[in-house]
Design a protein around this motif. Sequence first.
Motif, mmCIF file in Angstrom:
data_model
loop_
_atom_site.group_PDB
_atom_site.id
_atom_site.type_symbol
_atom_site.label_atom_id
_atom_site.label_comp_id
_atom_site.label_asym_id
_atom_site.label_seq_id
_atom_site.Cartn_x
_atom_site.Cartn_y
_atom_site.Cartn_z
ATOM 1 N N ASP A 140 0.840 -1.206 0.000
ATOM 2 C CA ASP A 140 0.000 0.000 0.000
ATOM 3 C C ASP A 140 0.868 1.247 0.000
ATOM 4 O O ASP A 140 1.791 1.363 0.808
ATOM 5 C CB ASP A 140 -0.880 0.020 1.261
ATOM 6 N N GLN A 141 0.572 2.156 -0.900
ATOM 7 C CA GLN A 141 1.254 3.450 -0.919
ATOM 8 C C GLN A 141 0.284 4.473 -0.348
ATOM 9 O O GLN A 141 -0.809 4.664 -0.880
ATOM 10 C CB GLN A 141 1.630 3.842 -2.351
ATOM 11 N N ARG A 142 0.686 5.126 0.736
ATOM 12 C CA ARG A 142 -0.185 6.126 1.381
ATOM 13 C C ARG A 142 0.285 7.511 0.988
ATOM 14 O O ARG A 142 1.450 7.845 1.182
ATOM 15 C CB ARG A 142 -0.160 5.956 2.895
ATOM 16 N N VAL A 143 -0.613 8.288 0.418
ATOM 17 C CA VAL A 143 -0.210 9.574 -0.162
ATOM 18 C C VAL A 143 -0.987 10.715 0.493
ATOM 19 O O VAL A 143 -2.222 10.714 0.521
ATOM 20 C CB VAL A 143 -0.471 9.596 -1.691
ATOM 21 N N LYS A 144 -0.233 11.652 1.023
ATOM 22 C CA LYS A 144 -0.831 12.871 1.600
ATOM 23 C C LYS A 144 0.160 13.980 1.317
ATOM 24 O O LYS A 144 1.243 14.010 1.892
ATOM 25 C CB LYS A 144 -1.051 12.681 3.096
ATOM 26 N N LEU A 145 -0.188 14.857 0.411
ATOM 27 C CA LEU A 145 0.777 15.825 -0.110
ATOM 28 C C LEU A 145 0.427 17.247 0.328
ATOM 29 O O LEU A 145 -0.729 17.532 0.665
ATOM 30 C CB LEU A 145 0.810 15.751 -1.633
ATOM 31 N N PRO A 146 1.410 18.137 0.274
ATOM 32 C CA PRO A 146 1.120 19.550 0.549
ATOM 33 C C PRO A 146 0.075 20.087 -0.425
ATOM 34 O O PRO A 146 -0.040 19.614 -1.560
ATOM 35 C CB PRO A 146 2.466 20.240 0.310
ATOM 36 N N ALA A 147 -0.661 21.089 0.017
ATOM 37 C CA ALA A 147 -1.676 21.702 -0.839
ATOM 38 C C ALA A 147 -1.019 22.261 -2.094
ATOM 39 O O ALA A 147 0.067 22.841 -2.035
ATOM 40 C CB ALA A 147 -2.383 22.816 -0.071
#
Length: 224
Positions: free
Chosen positions: A138-145
Motif C-alpha cells: 500500500d502506498q499512502r499519499v498525503k501531499l502539501p496543498a
Amino acid sequence: MLLEIPAVLRPEQLREVRDLLARGRFIDGRLSAGKAARRVKHNEELGPEDRLIQPLNRIVMGSLVQHPVYQSAVLPLKVASPFYARYAPGMTYGDHVDDPVMGPPQGRYRSDVSTTVFLSEPDEYDGGELVVRTPFGDQRVKLPAGHAVVYPSSSLHHVAEVSRGERLVAVTWAQSMVRDPARRELLYELNQARESLLKHRPEEPETKRVDVAYVNLVRMWAET
Ligand code: NI
C-alpha cells in the motif's frame, strides 16, 4: 506508476481556489458514483452545475495540464473536467477501482490515469490519505496543498477516513495517448534522460540518438 507532481498550483492560485471552494455548495458524492462505488463512497462534491466549477477549472486544470511532469508522465489525449470533493470527519471513500469509461455520450473517454490534486495542507486534517494498492504494498499519499499525484486508474485504491478537519481535493482522469502503463512508464524514464541530455549536452551525437528514439517510440505507440 505512482508519481508526485510538485507545485501544480502557485500559492496565490491555491488561495483563489480555496476562496472559491469556501463559497461552494457541496452535495452528496454518491450522486456521481457508479453502482459499485456508491456503496463505499462517502464524501461531498460540488454539484456538476455549480457556477464555481468554471473558474475553478480555469485555475486547476489550466495549471495541471500544462505541467511538464504531467505531460511527460500522462501523455494526455483527453482530460476530464475534475470533481471537487470535500471530506469532513467520518467521511471516507472505500476500496474501489475507477470507472473504465467516463464522460457524456458525445464525449466518452477511457480512464487510464487518475489524478488527485491536494487542496488542503496536511496539518489541516488527520487521516484522509489516498491509499493506492500496488504490487509493492500500500502506498499512502498525503501531499502539501497544490501538489498532485497521478496513478493508474486500474489500481485498487481508497481514501482513509478523515478523523479531524477537512480534506479538499480535485480529482480528475485522463485518457492517455499511450494506453499501456508499462509503456508510459518507460517513455517517462526515457524522457527524463532525454531532457537532461538536451539541457547539459545538446551537441553530443548520443543526445540526438536518444531524442530520435524517444520521439519515434511515442510515434510508434501513440493513439490519437
Ligand atoms: Ni477513485
